[in-house]
Design a protein around this motif. Structure first.
Motif, PDB file in Angstrom:
ATOM      1  N   TYR A   1      -7.290   5.170   0.924  1.00 11.81           N
ATOM      2  CA  TYR A   1      -6.107   6.163   1.056  1.00 11.81           C
ATOM      3  C   TYR A   1      -6.472   7.410   0.390  1.00 11.81           C
ATOM      4  O   TYR A   1      -6.265   8.498   0.970  1.00 11.81           O
ATOM      5  N   PHE A   2      -6.633   7.328  -0.983  1.00 10.02           N
ATOM      6  CA  PHE A   2      -7.145   8.619  -1.799  1.00 10.02           C
ATOM      7  C   PHE A   2      -8.142   9.273  -1.088  1.00 10.02           C
ATOM      8  O   PHE A   2      -8.430  10.481  -1.127  1.00 10.02           O
TER       9      PHE A   2
ATOM     10  N   GLY B   1     -11.201   6.687  -9.976  1.00 13.25           N
ATOM     11  CA  GLY B   1     -10.065   6.592  -9.993  1.00 13.25           C
ATOM     12  C   GLY B   1      -9.211   7.424  -8.832  1.00 13.25           C
ATOM     13  O   GLY B   1      -9.954   7.847  -7.896  1.00 13.25           O
ATOM     14  N   ALA B   2      -8.135   8.160  -9.230  1.00 15.36           N
ATOM     15  CA  ALA B   2      -7.474   8.535  -8.428  1.00 15.36           C
ATOM     16  C   ALA B   2      -6.289   9.517  -9.143  1.00 15.36           C
ATOM     17  O   ALA B   2      -6.046   9.445 -10.267  1.00 15.36           O
ATOM     18  N   TYR B   3      -5.787  10.668  -8.549  1.00 16.27           N
ATOM     19  CA  TYR B   3      -4.860  11.492  -9.089  1.00 16.27           C
ATOM     20  C   TYR B   3      -3.741  11.605  -7.778  1.00 16.27           C
ATOM     21  O   TYR B   3      -4.037  11.709  -6.557  1.00 16.27           O
ATOM     22  N   ALA B   4      -2.668  11.731  -8.440  1.00 13.48           N
ATOM     23  CA  ALA B   4      -1.275  11.948  -7.485  1.00 13.48           C
ATOM     24  C   ALA B   4      -0.336  12.933  -8.227  1.00 13.48           C
ATOM     25  O   ALA B   4      -0.334  12.888  -9.419  1.00 13.48           O
ATOM     26  N   GLY B   5       0.401  13.626  -7.368  1.00 13.60           N
ATOM     27  CA  GLY B   5       1.301  14.636  -7.880  1.00 13.60           C
ATOM     28  C   GLY B   5       2.312  14.803  -6.728  1.00 13.60           C
ATOM     29  O   GLY B   5       2.512  14.068  -5.690  1.00 13.60           O
TER      30      GLY B   5
ATOM     31  N   THR C   1       1.734   7.034   4.906  1.00 14.71           N
ATOM     32  CA  THR C   1       1.218   5.852   5.070  1.00 14.71           C
ATOM     33  C   THR C   1       0.945   5.057   3.843  1.00 14.71           C
ATOM     34  O   THR C   1       0.187   4.003   3.806  1.00 14.71           O
ATOM     35  N   ALA C   2       1.586   5.547   2.809  1.00 15.39           N
ATOM     36  CA  ALA C   2       1.100   4.872   1.473  1.00 15.39           C
ATOM     37  C   ALA C   2       1.455   3.410   1.286  1.00 15.39           C
ATOM     38  O   ALA C   2       0.672   2.840   0.749  1.00 15.39           O
ATOM     39  N   LYS C   3       2.559   2.883   1.844  1.00 12.96           N
ATOM     40  CA  LYS C   3       3.217   1.735   1.479  1.00 12.96           C
ATOM     41  C   LYS C   3       2.143   0.790   2.113  1.00 12.96           C
ATOM     42  O   LYS C   3       1.783  -0.303   1.820  1.00 12.96           O
ATOM     43  N   GLN C   4       1.742   1.174   3.484  1.00 15.59           N
ATOM     44  CA  GLN C   4       0.835   0.326   4.136  1.00 15.59           C
ATOM     45  C   GLN C   4      -0.374   0.177   3.565  1.00 15.59           C
ATOM     46  O   GLN C   4      -1.011  -0.891   3.431  1.00 15.59           O
ATOM     47  N   ALA C   5      -1.101   1.188   2.927  1.00 11.35           N
ATOM     48  CA  ALA C   5      -2.490   1.107   2.280  1.00 11.35           C
ATOM     49  C   ALA C   5      -2.210   0.355   0.907  1.00 11.35           C
ATOM     50  O   ALA C   5      -2.884  -0.508   0.776  1.00 11.35           O
ATOM     51  N   LEU C   6      -0.946   0.104   0.288  1.00 12.80           N
ATOM     52  CA  LEU C   6      -0.744  -0.657  -0.700  1.00 12.80           C
ATOM     53  C   LEU C   6      -0.685  -2.043  -0.282  1.00 12.80           C
ATOM     54  O   LEU C   6      -1.322  -3.035  -0.977  1.00 12.80           O
ATOM     55  N   ARG C   7       0.217  -2.517   0.877  1.00 14.53           N
ATOM     56  CA  ARG C   7      -0.118  -3.564   1.148  1.00 14.53           C
ATOM     57  C   ARG C   7      -1.431  -4.177   1.598  1.00 14.53           C
ATOM     58  O   ARG C   7      -1.892  -5.114   1.388  1.00 14.53           O
ATOM     59  N   ASP C   8      -2.395  -3.358   2.088  1.00 15.81           N
ATOM     60  CA  ASP C   8      -3.594  -3.463   2.302  1.00 15.81           C
ATOM     61  C   ASP C   8      -4.772  -3.678   1.314  1.00 15.81           C
ATOM     62  O   ASP C   8      -5.825  -3.980   1.402  1.00 15.81           O
ATOM     63  N   ASN C   9      -4.143  -3.388  -0.009  1.00 21.86           N
ATOM     64  CA  ASN C   9      -5.177  -2.765  -1.208  1.00 21.86           C
ATOM     65  C   ASN C   9      -6.211  -1.886  -0.620  1.00 21.86           C
ATOM     66  O   ASN C   9      -7.253  -2.220  -1.095  1.00 21.86           O
ATOM     67  N   ASP C  10      -5.676  -0.949  -0.245  1.00 17.64           N
ATOM     68  CA  ASP C  10      -6.671   0.059   0.450  1.00 17.64           C
ATOM     69  C   ASP C  10      -6.522   1.416  -0.417  1.00 17.64           C
ATOM     70  O   ASP C  10      -6.454   2.403   0.384  1.00 17.64           O
ATOM     71  N   ALA C  11      -6.172   1.358  -1.665  1.00 22.05           N
ATOM     72  CA  ALA C  11      -6.016   2.448  -2.370  1.00 22.05           C
ATOM     73  C   ALA C  11      -7.111   3.397  -2.469  1.00 22.05           C
ATOM     74  O   ALA C  11      -6.770   4.855  -2.170  1.00 22.05           O
ATOM     75  N   HIS C  12      -8.260   3.025  -2.582  1.00 21.17           N
ATOM     76  CA  HIS C  12      -9.550   3.925  -2.418  1.00 21.17           C
ATOM     77  C   HIS C  12      -9.892   4.563  -1.191  1.00 21.17           C
ATOM     78  O   HIS C  12      -9.760   5.771  -1.027  1.00 21.17           O
TER      79      HIS C  12
ATOM     80  N   VAL D   1      -2.154   4.211  -9.394  1.00 18.57           N
ATOM     81  CA  VAL D   1      -1.934   5.444  -9.029  1.00 18.57           C
ATOM     82  C   VAL D   1      -1.298   5.661  -7.674  1.00 18.57           C
ATOM     83  O   VAL D   1      -0.028   6.171  -7.561  1.00 18.57           O
ATOM     84  N   LEU D   2      -1.607   4.667  -6.712  1.00 16.98           N
ATOM     85  CA  LEU D   2      -0.827   4.630  -5.449  1.00 16.98           C
ATOM     86  C   LEU D   2       0.584   3.884  -5.579  1.00 16.98           C
ATOM     87  O   LEU D   2       1.555   4.662  -5.037  1.00 16.98           O
ATOM     88  N   ALA D   3       0.696   2.868  -6.278  1.00 17.35           N
ATOM     89  CA  ALA D   3       2.131   2.341  -6.531  1.00 17.35           C
ATOM     90  C   ALA D   3       3.015   3.401  -7.236  1.00 17.35           C
ATOM     91  O   ALA D   3       4.277   3.428  -6.781  1.00 17.35           O
ATOM     92  N   ALA D   4       2.280   3.857  -8.340  1.00 17.15           N
ATOM     93  CA  ALA D   4       3.190   4.951  -8.971  1.00 17.15           C
ATOM     94  C   ALA D   4       3.797   5.983  -8.228  1.00 17.15           C
ATOM     95  O   ALA D   4       4.903   6.403  -8.283  1.00 17.15           O
ATOM     96  N   ALA D   5       2.734   6.558  -7.280  1.00 18.30           N
ATOM     97  CA  ALA D   5       3.328   7.641  -6.515  1.00 18.30           C
ATOM     98  C   ALA D   5       4.401   7.037  -5.783  1.00 18.30           C
ATOM     99  O   ALA D   5       5.137   7.860  -5.363  1.00 18.30           O
ATOM    100  N   ILE D   6       4.346   6.183  -5.072  1.00 16.33           N
ATOM    101  CA  ILE D   6       5.292   5.294  -4.077  1.00 16.33           C
ATOM    102  C   ILE D   6       6.690   5.266  -5.020  1.00 16.33           C
ATOM    103  O   ILE D   6       7.731   5.698  -4.451  1.00 16.33           O
ATOM    104  N   GLU D   7       6.865   4.928  -5.951  1.00 13.85           N
ATOM    105  CA  GLU D   7       7.904   4.755  -6.849  1.00 13.85           C
ATOM    106  C   GLU D   7       8.240   6.229  -7.109  1.00 13.85           C
ATOM    107  O   GLU D   7       9.698   6.283  -7.349  1.00 13.85           O
TER     108      GLU D   7
END
Length: 425
Positions: A396-397, A372-376, A383-394, A341-347
Motif C-alpha cells: 500500500y505505502f 517502514g512508512a510515513y502517513a499524514g 483502499t487502506a482497510k482492504q490493505a490492512l485486511r490483507d497484511n499488505d501495508a508495504h 502506520v497503516l492501522a493508525a492512519a485508518i484510525e
C-alpha cells in the motif's frame, strides 16, 4: 547538534530526521570503542552474528587493528575488514550459507585454552543467521519453523524460546563452546527489556528456558511446525538437553556489556525534537503486541492530545520503541512498522493535526527491504482497510509514496515510532 526546521514546515522531513538520529546513536562505529578493553595479550578470536555484527567488527579493527575471527551477517551488510572474515547469509529465514558458516564458527572455537580470549559481537538478527539444528532436524525443518514463527504473531521472547531449544549454538551453547577461554560479549539490543538472553536468542549467555516451554508456546500460538520439530522437542525433554544455565561453569570467565539499546536511540531523537520546540512524551522503549492494536491505542492518544492543544501550544511528539508483531492472515508480506502506520492512519481518518512514522532501525521491516512508512493528513485511505485486511501495508505505502527506504543501516535497536501532534493553525 545541527539546527532543525520547525516541525510544522515539513512534518515528514522532521520525523525522518528524528529516525536518522535514532539510528546514528546506535552506529557501532560510534559506540563500540568505549567498551573495548586494551587488546589482550595472546590469541584473540573475534566471533559474531547479527545485522550489526559486521559493522561492529569494523569498529573493533579500527581500535585493535587486524584480528582473527569470523562474523556472520545478513546479505548486503558486509563491511570492509582487515583480518576478520565476514560471511553473509539469509535473514529472517536461514539458508545453507548460514548453516555452513555456523559450523565453521564452532570449528574456530575448538581447542581454545585458558590463555586465549574470545570477543563476541552479537546483535539482533543472529537468531536466523546462526543455524545449527539439533540432532534429528534439517535445514528445511529450521526454515519451516522460522517462517511459521514469523507468521504466528507470537512475541519475540516466545519465538526465541522455541529457537533456543532447536539449536546447538543458541541459549548459551556458543558461549559454552568458547570455554575455557575468557569471553567478552559486546551486544547491541533489539529486544524489549534489553535481556542479553533474548538478543539473537542469547548464543553466548546463560538461559533458563526448557523444551517443555517451547512446546507450550507452539500450542498457545497455534504454530504450524513440522512433526520432526515436535518429536525433537519431546526427545530433548526426555533426555535432558545440554542446557547452559546462567551459572554454568563454562560461562564462569565471561562478561557481557550492552553497547547500544533502544532507550538511548529514542533519547537521541527526543533531544532533537526538544531543540526544535516540541514537548516530548516517551511512551516506552519496550512495547510489544499486535502492530495494528498498538496503532489504534497510540492514534487515539494522539487525537486526545490534539483536542486539547491551543494554537499557541508547542507541538507534542509521542515516541516509543519495542517490537510489534503481525499475525499474517492475508496474502501480504506483513511488516509490523508499516502495518502500525497503516492501522493508525485508518484510525486517524485524515486528522489534519497528526503525522506519524514507524520504522525498524535495521532498515528492514519484516522481510522487506523497507524500513517502514510515513502517513499524514494527505495520505489517501480509499483502499487502506482492504490493505490492512490483507497484511499488505508495504504494498500500500509503496503505491502511494509513503515508504521509508534507508538501505542497510548496519545497526539494530528495534522499532522506532513517532507521532507528531501539531497545534491548530
Amino acid at each position: 547538534m545541527q539546527p532543525v526546521s520547525p516541525p510544522s514546515q515539513d512534518p515528514r522531513g522532521f520525523l525522518e530526521t528524528l529516525f536518522a538520529a535514532a539510528v546514528a546513536r546506535a552506529d557501532p562505529m560510534q559506540v563500540v570503542a568505549a567498551y573495548l578493553p586494551p587488546r589482550p595479550e595472546g590469541r584473540l578470536v573475534v566471533i559474531g552474528a547479527g545485522k550489526a555484527s559486521a559493522r561492529m567488527a569494523e569498529a573493533v579493527e579500527a581500535v585493535y587493528g587486524p584480528c582473527e575471527g569470523l562474523v556472520l551477517t545478513r546479505y548486503g551488510y558486509a563491511r570492509p575488514r582487515q583480518g576478520i572474515e565476514i560471511v553473509e547469509a539469509a535473514h529472517p529465514v536461514p539458508d545453507q550459507a548460514g548453516l555452513e558458516a555456523t559450523a565453521r564458527l564452532l570449528d574456530l572455537l575448538s581447542g581454545l585454552g585458558p590463555e586465549d580470549h574470545v570477543l563476541a559481537l552479537i546483535s539482533g538478527g543472529g537468531s536466523a543467521l546462526l543455524c545449527a539444528p539439533i540432532e534429528g532436524l534439517t535445514l528445511e525443518d529450521k526454515r519451516a519453523v522460522n517462517a511459521a514463527l514469523l507468521a504466528s504473531g507470537a512475541p519475540i521472547s516466545a519465538m526465541n524460546v522455541v529457537r533456543k531449544q532447536l539449536s546447538r549454538v543458541k541459549g548459551g551453547r556458543l558461549g559454552a563452546a568458547c570455554a575455557p577461554a575468557r569471553l567478552l560479549n559486546l551486544i547491541i539490543s533489539d529486544v524489549p527489556g534489553d535481556d542479553p538472553s533474548e538478543i539473537a536468542s542469547g548464543p553466548t549467555v546463560g538461559d533458563t528456558s526448557t523444551p517443555e516451554q517451547a512446546l507450550e508456546i507452539i500450542e498457545r500460538w497455534s504454530i504450524d511446525v513440522p512433526e520432526a520439530v515436535r518429536a525433537a522437542l519431546e526427545r530433548q525433554g526426555e533426555q535432558g538437553p545440554d542446557r547452559v544455565v546462567p551459572d554454568d561453569p563454562r560461562l564462569a570467565r565471561s562478561e557481557t556489556r550492552i553497547v547500544a539499546a533502544p532507550a538511548q536511540s529514542l533519547e537521541a531523537a527526543a533531544e532533537i525534537a526538544r531543540a526544535a520546540g516540541c514537548e516530548v512524551r516517551m511512551l516506552g522503549d519496550a512495547l510489544e503486541g499486535e502492530a495494528r492494536d498498538l496503532a489504534v491505542t497510540q492514534a487515539r492518544a494522539a487525537r486526545e492530545i490534539a483536542e486539547g492543544l491551543a494554537p499557541e501550544a508547542a507541538p507534542v511528539l509521542l515516541l516509543s520503541g519495542g517490537e510489534c508483531t503481525v499475525t499474517r492472515r492475508g496474502q501480504g508480506r506483513g511488516g509490523p512498522n508499516a502495518e502500525f502506520v497503516l492501522a493508525a492512519a485508518i484510525e486517524l481518518a485524515g486528522d489534519p493535526r497528526i503525522h506519524l512514522l514507524a520504522c525498524d532501525t535495521d532498515g528492514v521491516d519484516g522481510a522487506d527491504e523497507v524500513a517502514g512508512a510515513y502517513a499524514g493528513p494527505a495520505t489517501p485511505l480509499d483502499t487502506a482497510k482492504q490493505a490492512l485486511r490483507d497484511n499488505d501495508a508495504h504494498g500500500y505505502f509503496g503505491r502511494i509514496g509513503g515508504q521509508i527506504v534507508t538501505g542497510p543501516t548496519l545497526t539494530n535497536v528495534n522499532d522506532f515510532r513517532a507521532l507528531l501532534v501539531l497545534p491548530p493553525v
